[in-house]
Design an enzyme around this catalytic site. Structure first.
Site, mmCIF file in Angstrom:
data_model
loop_
_atom_site.group_PDB
_atom_site.id
_atom_site.type_symbol
_atom_site.label_atom_id
_atom_site.label_comp_id
_atom_site.label_asym_id
_atom_site.label_seq_id
_atom_site.Cartn_x
_atom_site.Cartn_y
_atom_site.Cartn_z
ATOM 1 C CE1 TYR A 134 -3.111 2.977 0.439
ATOM 2 C CE2 TYR A 134 -3.471 2.341 2.726
ATOM 3 C CZ TYR A 134 -3.740 3.171 1.655
ATOM 4 O OH TYR A 134 -4.652 4.186 1.803
ATOM 5 C CE LYS A 163 -5.989 1.812 -0.930
ATOM 6 N NZ LYS A 163 -6.517 1.895 0.444
#
Length: 294
Positions: A134, A163
């Protein structure tokens, strides 16, 4: 695991005494399931994970996994200053039956790539759970390049997805191009959903379904089915709302919206503040326009 589609985030509801309200957490989860999300993510920034005690964090994680009960995969967010604490939380996520950990490198000192790589590898070595890398420098203070994240996917056993939340569409183009489309990535920037999904993102991580139901899912499905005209129509219907909740603070905005819809989930935990009355009225107006206010 083939993780795609809409990953819906939970908020963490609080009682008037500022304790976690687990009954209302179940209501939030039901709202996401009714919105046809493909997975549920707990303990992200929208879930105010940084403001929970260790006992609260563990209780929210375990209650979420238990209540979802396998209906969809559960992703547990982890963003810790120390590798030891990140490993501890990843082990706990595995113990309670979570399906994925979404791991952010959180920093006080500026971390170099060797330090970040070892942080992720240490978590990977500690548990068999697949990891979503992320990248969210706005909240975590660490910005990872597409090249470096792809290096981690290639070199760390359990690193599976990326992400990307910087708001730079070129990052997504780079991920797709450099990996030749082989590394799945998710959009984490709400108001870039149309561009990101068209750039090859396999899904969209968003808290929007808490307030606007399956409209994000409709957008994802329209793009998946190559119905570009429908996708644009759906996106621009949602655009002002998506931009507003990001600019106003996700936790504060969604809690205000759910309260307006009759679901009492409390205020954000200080130092976060509730929306001002003016912003509450603006949000209510947008929800009415989106057909999400009775």
């Amino acid at each position: 695991m083939n993780l795609t589609g809409i990953i819906g985030y939970t908020i963490t509801p609080f009682t008037e005494n500022n304790n976690v309200d687990f009954k209302q957490l179940e209501t939030v989860i039901d709202t996401l399931l009714d919105a046809k999300v493909d997975a549920i993510a707990a303990l992200g920034s929208a879930g105010e994970a940084a403001y929970l005690s260790e006992d609260e964090w563990e209780s929210v994680a375990s209650h979420t996994v238990s209540y979802v009960a396998g209906k969809v995969p559960v992703v547990v967010g982890i963003a810790e200053l120390t590798t030891a604490q990140a490993v501890k939380r990843a082990k706990y996520a595995h113990k309670i039956g979570a399906d994925v950990v979404m791991l952010s490198p959180f920093s006080y000192y500026k971390l170099n790539e060797d330090e970040i790589f070892l942080h992720y590898k240490s978590v990977s070595d500690a548990t068999p759970l697949p990891i979503m890398i992320y990248n969210n420098p706005a909240t975590c203070g660490v910005d990872m390049s597409p090249q470096f994240m792809l290096k981690m996917v290639d070199g760390i056993e359990n690193a599976r997805w990326i992400k990307e939340s910087t708001g730079d569409i070129q990052r997504m183009h780079k991920i797709y191009k450099l990996s030749k489309g082989s590394v799945p990535f998710f959009n984490g920037c709400n108001h870039m959903a149309l561009e990101a999904l068209n750039a090859g993102a396999v899904g969209w991580c968003t808290i929007a379904p808490c307030l606007i139901g399956d409209q994000p899912k409709q957008l994802f499905d329209a793009i998946k089915n190559s119905n570009n005209e429908k996708a644009r129509e759906l996106f621009y219907q949602q655009y002002e709302f998506l931009e507003f909740i990001v600019q106003s603070g996700l936790a504060a905005a969604v809690k205000a919206g759910m309260s307006a819809q009759g679901i009492q989930v409390g205020h954000p935990r200080k130092p976060l503040l509730p929306l001002t009355p003016l912003k509450q009225e603006k949000l209510k107006s947008m929800l009415i326009d989106l057909g999400c206010f009775s």
